[in-house]
Motif scaffolding. Structure first.
Motif, short mmCIF file in Angstrom:
data_model
loop_
_atom_site.label_atom_id
_atom_site.label_comp_id
_atom_site.label_asym_id
_atom_site.label_seq_id
_atom_site.Cartn_x
_atom_site.Cartn_y
_atom_site.Cartn_z
N GLY A 113 9.06 -4.59 5.65
CA GLY A 113 8.88 -4.38 4.22
C GLY A 113 8.50 -2.97 3.86
N GLU A 114 7.92 -2.21 4.81
CA GLU A 114 7.51 -0.84 4.54
C GLU A 114 8.65 0.17 4.70
N GLN A 115 9.79 -0.26 5.20
CA GLN A 115 10.91 0.67 5.40
C GLN A 115 11.54 1.07 4.07
N ASP A 116 12.04 2.30 4.02
CA ASP A 116 12.69 2.79 2.80
C ASP A 116 13.91 1.93 2.47
N GLY A 117 14.03 1.57 1.22
CA GLY A 117 15.19 0.82 0.76
C GLY A 117 15.03 -0.68 0.84
N VAL A 118 13.90 -1.18 1.35
CA VAL A 118 13.67 -2.63 1.45
C VAL A 118 12.94 -3.10 0.20
N LYS A 279 15.88 -8.25 1.82
CA LYS A 279 16.65 -7.93 0.62
C LYS A 279 16.53 -6.44 0.36
N ALA A 280 17.69 -5.78 0.25
CA ALA A 280 17.69 -4.33 0.03
C ALA A 280 17.51 -4.02 -1.45
N ALA A 281 16.88 -2.88 -1.73
CA ALA A 281 16.67 -2.46 -3.11
C ALA A 281 17.99 -2.06 -3.77
N ASP A 282 18.93 -1.55 -2.97
CA ASP A 282 20.23 -1.11 -3.47
C ASP A 282 21.31 -1.65 -2.53
#
Length: 491
Positions: A113-118, A279-282
């Motif tokens: 969850g801390e990764q960029d884009g998640v 789930k990805a943000a984009d």
């Protein structure tokens, strides 16, 4: 003047105009049908992936496949079968095992969850329960003629060496295997359960993080005659069924869904999970998110929906390949042919109108005006062809949807550590193992052919383009005519 002359000339040459429009209509109709069928293939493939992933899930994170320790994954059953009394007592035992025997720490969810884009991540634990129950039955010792029969004696248990044989006896056991999925009740929007709708009862509440409750898959509930309010026993723990879930498409992820903490307790796997659903943000950055997770969290395998879509086999895959490759090139070939025919027919029509255009030039029409007149007629023919093509294309798409051919999607081929199968991508403990029994069967998907507004807009664009191409042929020819040409052809 332009519109009046255009209408009169089209009425005079309606047969030739209809031929040009029909050629364009055929190409446009084929494009619409192929596009709609291809869109239907994608939707069908999406239904397969929804049954695998759950709605809103872009990728899964599982433990990277490692060689299993010798014999550690085999279930063992011990029964008290000493044969006291009749030896016919009922024996029963069940084992709750983690699917694939590969787990991740629950803290992995926070790391992902801390990764960029998640945008969000949730963990799940997939279990397989194997229940064995039945009874042993002692055999009867039959002595050779001259002796007396009786129960079988243990070696060295008698004083006389009697000859005979043991008849009857044996064991009669029933083995029942079913899948259980532990879901995080605090995040109901992610995970396999989201691909099913609650048809009876209710789903979990946020306060039931470790409660003894379950949601049963509709097919499993029908097979076992389970209803809301019934109880099932898992490893000695009674679980109450609070809801029945019916998959929106494809197969269910598990036979029973329970809260994650309860699943961990049943499997003696405290703070362990098998899968992280992400789930990805984009949606356009899924590849970058996948790379970031693989780089920053070692010992994991990341599988996206695109990876799984590439491994769908069966008639769905064959039809999808046909629609996307053969259909595309066939559509291009027909369109090119239709445009060429329309251009040649328009150019030929200009040749037959030499006297008309020559006379118009002699009366003062400039070459640009003659060219615009020819192009205008060709564009109208193209638009008529577009209307006909859209009508025929919509009819073709409707027929495909009405007939609804059933396609088969194979959900497991290969698997293992190579991740070669849809349901076993990522090796043991991957998405395939997280789905339990659905890996062992195929899904039947009804094909539809939806026509989108984008497809209609494409058809209109092709119609206009076809008219312009045809008009370009004829207009170029008309612009080269001279009044003298008309005078030479006057008889």
């Amino acid at each position: 003047m332009f519109i009046t002359y255009l209408r009169r000339e089209l009425r005079r040459r309606r047969k030739a105009a209809l031929v040009v429009a029909s050629g364009l209509a055929l190409g446009i109709a084929l494009v619409i049908v192929v596009s709609s069928v291809s869109s239907g293939m994608k939707q069908a493939q999406g239904k397969v992936l929804e049954s695998l992933y759950g709605l809103g899930t872009d990728m899964t994170v599982t433990k990277a496949a490692t060689p299993s320790e010798g014999g550690s994954g085999r279930p063992r059953f011990k029964f008290d079968a000493k044969g006291e009394g009749s030896g016919d007592e009922e024996q029963s035992s069940d084992r709750v095992m983690v699917q694939g025997f590969q787990t991740l720490a629950s803290s992995t969810v926070a790391e992902v969850g801390e990764q960029d884009g998640v945008a969000d991540a949730v963990g799940g634990l997939s279990l397989q329960v194997m229940k064995v129950d039945g009874r042993f039955k002692q055999g009867e010792f039959e002595q050779a003629p001259g002796g007396s029969g009786g129960r079988a004696q243990p070696p060295g248990g008698g004083t006389d060496q009697q000859q005979g044989e043991v008849r009857g006896g044996g064991a009669d056991f029933d083995v029942d295997s079913y899948s259980v999925y532990g879901t995080d009740v605090g995040k109901p929007s992610l995970g396999p359960l989201t691909s099913s709708r609650i048809s009876k009862g209710r789903t979990f509440t946020g306060a039931e993080a470790n409660s003894k409750v379950a949601v049963a898959d509709a097919s499993y509930a029908k097979e076992k005659k389970l209803a809301v309010g019934d109880t099932v026993t898992i490893s000695g723990t009674k679980i109450k069924v609070v809801g029945i879930a019916t998959p929106d498409s494809g197969g269910a992820a598990a036979n029973l869904y329970v809260p994650l903490k309860r699943a961990q307790t049943l499997a003696d796997a405290k703070n362990k999970i098998t899968t992280v659903y992400v789930k990805a943000a984009d949606s356009q950055q899924i590849g970058a998110v996948k790379s970031a997770i693989q780089k920053n969290i070692s010992g994991t395998t990341v599988t996206t929906s695109a990876d799984l879509a590439d491994t769908v086999s069966g008639s769905l895959s064959t039809a999808s390949d046909l629609a996307s490759s053969v259909g595309k090139w066939l559509s291009i070939a027909v369109l090119v042919a239709a445009f060429l025919v329309a251009g040649l027919l328009t150019s030929s029509a200009v040749s037959r109108r030499v006297r008309e255009f020559g006379t118009l030039k002699a009366l003062g029409w400039k070459s640009g005006r003659v060219t615009r007149q020819v192009v205008g007629e060709a564009v109208v023919n193209g638009l008529v062809g577009g209307v006909l093509g859209i009508a025929v294309g919509l009819g073709g798409a409707y027929v495909v949807t009405a007939i609804s051919p059933t396609l088969t999607a194979e959900l497991g081929s290969g698997g293992g550590q190579s991740g070669g199968g849809l349901m076993r991508a990522g090796g043991p403990g991957g998405p395939g193992d997280a789905l339990g029994q659905s890996a062992s069967k195929a899904l039947d998907i009804s094909l539809t052919a939806p026509v989108s507004t984008t497809t209609i807009a494409l058809a209109v664009g092709l119609a206009v383009a076809g008219g312009l191409i045809a008009g370009a042929f004829g207009g170029w020819r008309a612009s080269r005519l001279r009044p003298a040409d008309a005078l030479r052809r006057v008889e």
